[in-house]
Scaffold this active site. Structure first.
Site, PDB file in Angstrom:
ATOM      1  N   LYS A   1      36.416  33.385  44.325  1.00 54.10           N
ATOM      2  CA  LYS A   1      36.655  33.332  42.867  1.00 54.10           C
ATOM      3  C   LYS A   1      37.830  34.276  42.590  1.00 54.10           C
ATOM      4  O   LYS A   1      37.661  35.485  42.462  1.00 54.10           O
ATOM      5  CB  LYS A   1      35.392  33.797  42.120  1.00 54.10           C
ATOM      6  CG  LYS A   1      35.227  33.231  40.721  1.00 54.10           C
ATOM      7  CD  LYS A   1      36.368  33.487  39.762  1.00 54.10           C
ATOM      8  CE  LYS A   1      36.305  34.873  39.137  1.00 54.10           C
ATOM      9  NZ  LYS A   1      37.544  35.179  38.365  1.00 54.10           N
TER      10      LYS A   1
ATOM     11  N   GLU B   1      35.527  47.408  46.533  1.00 56.11           N
ATOM     12  CA  GLU B   1      36.765  48.187  46.508  1.00 56.11           C
ATOM     13  C   GLU B   1      37.168  48.290  45.046  1.00 56.11           C
ATOM     14  O   GLU B   1      37.523  47.288  44.421  1.00 56.11           O
ATOM     15  CB  GLU B   1      37.815  47.500  47.368  1.00 56.11           C
ATOM     16  CG  GLU B   1      37.311  47.359  48.797  1.00 56.11           C
ATOM     17  CD  GLU B   1      38.348  46.900  49.796  1.00 56.11           C
ATOM     18  OE1 GLU B   1      39.379  46.382  49.380  1.00 56.11           O
ATOM     19  OE2 GLU B   1      38.090  47.070  50.994  1.00 56.11           O
TER      20      GLU B   1
ATOM     21  N   CYS C   1      46.002  49.757  43.172  1.00 57.21           N
ATOM     22  CA  CYS C   1      44.769  50.559  43.184  1.00 57.21           C
ATOM     23  C   CYS C   1      44.998  51.930  43.782  1.00 57.21           C
ATOM     24  O   CYS C   1      44.415  52.911  43.350  1.00 57.21           O
ATOM     25  CB  CYS C   1      43.663  49.829  43.928  1.00 57.21           C
ATOM     26  SG  CYS C   1      44.110  49.370  45.597  1.00 57.21           S
TER      27      CYS C   1
ATOM     28  N   GLU D   1      41.995  55.432  34.731  1.00 56.99           N
ATOM     29  CA  GLU D   1      42.927  54.559  35.452  1.00 56.99           C
ATOM     30  C   GLU D   1      43.712  53.737  34.429  1.00 56.99           C
ATOM     31  O   GLU D   1      43.123  53.021  33.615  1.00 56.99           O
ATOM     32  CB  GLU D   1      42.151  53.620  36.385  1.00 56.99           C
ATOM     33  CG  GLU D   1      43.077  52.763  37.224  1.00 56.99           C
ATOM     34  CD  GLU D   1      42.334  51.784  38.134  1.00 56.99           C
ATOM     35  OE1 GLU D   1      41.368  51.157  37.666  1.00 56.99           O
ATOM     36  OE2 GLU D   1      42.734  51.648  39.308  1.00 56.99           O
TER      37      GLU D   1
HETATM   38  P1  NAD Z   1      38.273  43.164  37.087  1.00 51.66           P
HETATM   39  O1  NAD Z   1      37.124  43.986  37.511  1.00 51.66           O
HETATM   40  O2  NAD Z   1      38.494  42.945  35.646  1.00 51.66           O
HETATM   41  O3  NAD Z   1      38.214  41.721  37.749  1.00 51.66           O
HETATM   42  C1  NAD Z   1      38.160  41.518  39.142  1.00 51.66           C
HETATM   43  C2  NAD Z   1      37.508  40.180  39.431  1.00 51.66           C
HETATM   44  O4  NAD Z   1      36.149  40.238  39.015  1.00 51.66           O
HETATM   45  C3  NAD Z   1      38.128  39.010  38.679  1.00 51.66           C
HETATM   46  O5  NAD Z   1      38.157  37.887  39.529  1.00 51.66           O
HETATM   47  C4  NAD Z   1      37.165  38.796  37.534  1.00 51.66           C
HETATM   48  O6  NAD Z   1      37.158  37.487  37.033  1.00 51.66           O
HETATM   49  C5  NAD Z   1      35.840  39.120  38.199  1.00 51.66           C
HETATM   50  N1  NAD Z   1      34.750  39.506  37.286  1.00 51.66           N
HETATM   51  C6  NAD Z   1      34.852  40.123  36.091  1.00 51.66           C
HETATM   52  N2  NAD Z   1      33.620  40.292  35.549  1.00 51.66           N
HETATM   53  C7  NAD Z   1      32.721  39.772  36.428  1.00 51.66           C
HETATM   54  C8  NAD Z   1      31.303  39.636  36.446  1.00 51.66           C
HETATM   55  N3  NAD Z   1      30.552  40.082  35.446  1.00 51.66           N
HETATM   56  N4  NAD Z   1      30.715  39.051  37.509  1.00 51.66           N
HETATM   57  C9  NAD Z   1      31.468  38.604  38.548  1.00 51.66           C
HETATM   58  N5  NAD Z   1      32.814  38.688  38.582  1.00 51.66           N
HETATM   59  C10 NAD Z   1      33.440  39.273  37.537  1.00 51.66           C
HETATM   60  O7  NAD Z   1      39.546  43.840  37.762  1.00 51.66           O
HETATM   61  P2  NAD Z   1      41.054  43.441  37.560  1.00 51.66           P
HETATM   62  O8  NAD Z   1      41.490  43.919  36.211  1.00 51.66           O
HETATM   63  O9  NAD Z   1      41.252  42.023  37.948  1.00 51.66           O
HETATM   64  O10 NAD Z   1      41.762  44.311  38.702  1.00 51.66           O
HETATM   65  C11 NAD Z   1      42.197  45.610  38.530  1.00 51.66           C
HETATM   66  C12 NAD Z   1      41.193  46.604  39.109  1.00 51.66           C
HETATM   67  O11 NAD Z   1      41.000  46.352  40.506  1.00 51.66           O
HETATM   68  C13 NAD Z   1      41.678  48.040  39.043  1.00 51.66           C
HETATM   69  O12 NAD Z   1      40.610  48.871  38.672  1.00 51.66           O
HETATM   70  C14 NAD Z   1      42.087  48.343  40.480  1.00 51.66           C
HETATM   71  O13 NAD Z   1      42.081  49.710  40.853  1.00 51.66           O
HETATM   72  C15 NAD Z   1      41.091  47.556  41.244  1.00 51.66           C
HETATM   73  N6  NAD Z   1      41.577  47.309  42.601  1.00 51.66           N
HETATM   74  C16 NAD Z   1      40.991  47.993  43.626  1.00 51.66           C
HETATM   75  C17 NAD Z   1      41.438  47.811  44.929  1.00 51.66           C
HETATM   76  C18 NAD Z   1      40.804  48.541  46.069  1.00 51.66           C
HETATM   77  O14 NAD Z   1      41.014  48.130  47.187  1.00 51.66           O
HETATM   78  N7  NAD Z   1      40.042  49.588  45.833  1.00 51.66           N
HETATM   79  C19 NAD Z   1      42.472  46.899  45.172  1.00 51.66           C
HETATM   80  C20 NAD Z   1      43.055  46.235  44.097  1.00 51.66           C
HETATM   81  C21 NAD Z   1      42.576  46.436  42.815  1.00 51.66           C
END
Ligand code: NAD
Length: 498
Positions: free
Chosen positions: A183, A258, A292, A390
């Site tokens: 997804k 992550e 991230c 963040e």
């Molecule tokens: P997000 O949490 O908003 O979304 C990530 C994914 O989760 C998307 O596909 C979204 O549709 C899905 N999602 C959202 N709500 C959900 C739910 N209730 N149930 C299941 N899936 C759900 O994050 P984002 O804004 O897309 O990405 C940015 C974040 O990701 C930042 O916090 C960043 O630090 C983090 N990030 C971490 C790493 C790492 O390796 N630690 C790498 C890249 C990004």
């Protein structure tokens, strides 16, 4: 300000289920925006529970009845190397899709395609070299590990460097013989639409790879709550991770998370200042700051603080903001207007929390779209929101410190613990600081350079578990212990009357 649509766009972005490109069962769609203009440039199928049900059923069938989990590692490895070859051969198209859809500068999007291919090659090689433990109890037992794939893995990914991060999960999940439902993030669905074709061309059997696009609250949530999905690998915000953790609890699913970060870059006054400056500018402004592991809090020792701040401001003001498609661009457009609003709100908050030394709003000449001038604040106190939260954009907080103890206290003073970057020429200090800092990954005198064998992940609010190298293999497999008796079994004979 416009940029041309990339060649080869599909008419619509669809799900990929059981080897076919399909619309949502109920026909639901959503609009995908071009971050340079915020106009809708394509429609995408919006997955609901019914679509997830179909994808999981296909993946379950492929796992239970198909050849994939039973193949010899070498056979799967060959196919995954083919995936990497195809990804590499489409480097140009992938980079153009990624850059257009996410607003990433084109030069940085190119690196992402190469890294995605490398993720497949790495895990394709690793499973061929994989060996498992055997334990001997002389004359009594031989015990060995029967490692097996787990089943349908649910992979949920974010919008920053989307294709590369998808490959980071797809590589090990598929190499170990699982089948998957991916997804991808709703802000950036375009590059993920290439996966179906890539896997088909490489010879991955139908049903092994499935993709359902759409929103987290519908498609993502249904995947997390599906009883036939025993594993969820998630990358995204810490808050979303908490929700997924809660929703997985009734099923006791295997989870790898992550999550977010607010990583410190700590510069001592004995550091190579020129290199530290280059690294800390790149470390927060590359990938539009949507990274991230960005070193978004720079802690600088007092003796070099004023000089550092002055030089940092000068460099930040000179960063080239431009169209994502322009090879000269160093910072492009923020992914989506919602995220742009969030980043801009922190720029405003920062103005009352620190001393603005560069940027601070829209760059000149960009009246529309999600453009943010690279922004730096100095003299930021540790309780400031721009120090603690963040931002995930081109915004950095700089804070002075006097002693090593104070630097460590500042470095550890957030809820996050993803990465840390330490700049010093004192060997003992570098290692002692690295051991004491609360971060899953530390780089000494270096920017973020990955070695795929090392553990990747964060501590505290930055993650749960580590992936990378054999840790990924462990996450995506069960290790069953098989015990063989060699000698006479000795145990009490209940009911035998003696
Ligand atoms: P997000 O949490 O908003 O979304 C990530 C994914 O989760 C998307 O596909 C979204 O549709 C899905 N999602 C959202 N709500 C959900 C739910 N209730 N149930 C299941 N899936 C759900 O994050 P984002 O804004 O897309 O990405 C940015 C974040 O990701 C930042 O916090 C960043 O630090 C983090 N990030 C971490 C790493 C790492 O390796 N630690 C790498 C890249 C990004």
């Amino acid at each position: 300000m416009t940029q041309e649509k990339p060649a080869g766009l599909p008419d619509k972005i669809r799900h990929f289920i059981d080897g076919k490109d399909v619309d949502s069962v109920g026909g639901e769609e959503f609009e995908v925006l071009n971050p340079v203009t915020n106009e809708t440039y394509i429609m995408a199928a919006s997955g609901q529970k019914a679509d997830i049900d179909l994808a999981v059923a296909a993946a379950k069938r492929a796992f239970e009845e198909g050849p994939w989990p039973k193949m010899r590692p070498r056979e799967r490895s060959r196919i995954l190397h083919k995936v990497a070859d195809i990804v590499e051969s489409r480097d140009e198209q992938l980079a153009q899709f990624e850059s257009f859809d996410s607003g990433l500068p084109i030069t940085q999007a190119k690196g992402q395609a190469r890294r995605a291919a490398e993720n497949f090659r790495f895990f394709a090689d690793l499973i061929v070299a994989q060996h498992d433990d055997t334990f001997k109890v002389p004359g009594v037992q031989i015990n060995y590990v029967n490692r097996k794939p787990i089943g349908v893995a649910g992979l949920i990914t974010p919008w920053n460097t989307p294709f590369m991060l998808e490959s980071w999960k797809l590589g090990p999940a598929l190499a170990t013989g699982n089948t998957v439902v991916l997804k991808p993030a709703e802000f950036t669905p375009l590059s993920a639409s290439l996966w179906g074709e890539i896997f088909r061309e490489a010879g991955v059997p139908d049903g092994v790879f499935n993709l359902v696009g759409g929103f987290g609250e519908s498609a993502g949530d249904s995947l997390v709550k599906h009883p036939d999905v025993p594993l969820i690998s998630f990358t995204g915000e810490s808050r979303t991770g908490q929700i997924i953790f809660g929703n997985s609890a009734p099923f006791l699913k295997g989870l790898s998370m992550e999550l977010g970060g607010k990583s410190p870059a700590v510069i001592f006054d004995d550091a190579d200042l020129d290199t530290a400056l280059d690294a800390t500018v790149f470390g927060v402004f590359s990938l539009n700051g949507e990274r991230c592991t960005a070193g978004s809090r720079i802690l600088v020792q007092r003796g070099i603080y004023d000089e550092f701040v002055e030089r940092y401001a000068e460099r930040t003001k000179n960063i080239v903001v431009g169209l994502p498609s322009d090879p000269k661009t160093e910072v492009g457009a923020i992914v989506h207007p919602e995220h742009y609003e969030k980043v801009m709100s922190y720029v405003e908050i920062g103005k009352s929390e620190g001393r603005l030394i560069a940027g601070g709003g829209r760059p000149e000449g960009f009246p529309e779209g999600n453009f943010v001038a690279p922004t730096a604040f100095a003299d930021v106190a540790p309780d400031a929101r721009i120090f603690q939260e963040e931002i995930f954009g081109p915004v950095v907080a700089i804070t002075p410190f006097d002693t090593e103890e104070e630097a460590l206290e500042l470095a550890n003073n957030t809820k996050y613990g993803l990465a840390a970057y330490i700049w010093t020429s004192d060997l003992k200090r570098a290692h002692n600081f690295a051991h004491a800092v609360e971060a899953g990954m530390v780089w000494l005198n270096s920017n973020n350079l990955r070695d795929l064998r090392t553990p990747f992940g964060g501590v505290k609010a930055s993650g749960l578990g580590h992936e990378g190298g054999y840790r990924s293999i462990d996450f995506y497999t069960d290790q069953q212990a098989v015990h063989i008796t060699l000698g006479t079994a000795h145990f009490p004979r209940f009911g035998a009357g003696n």
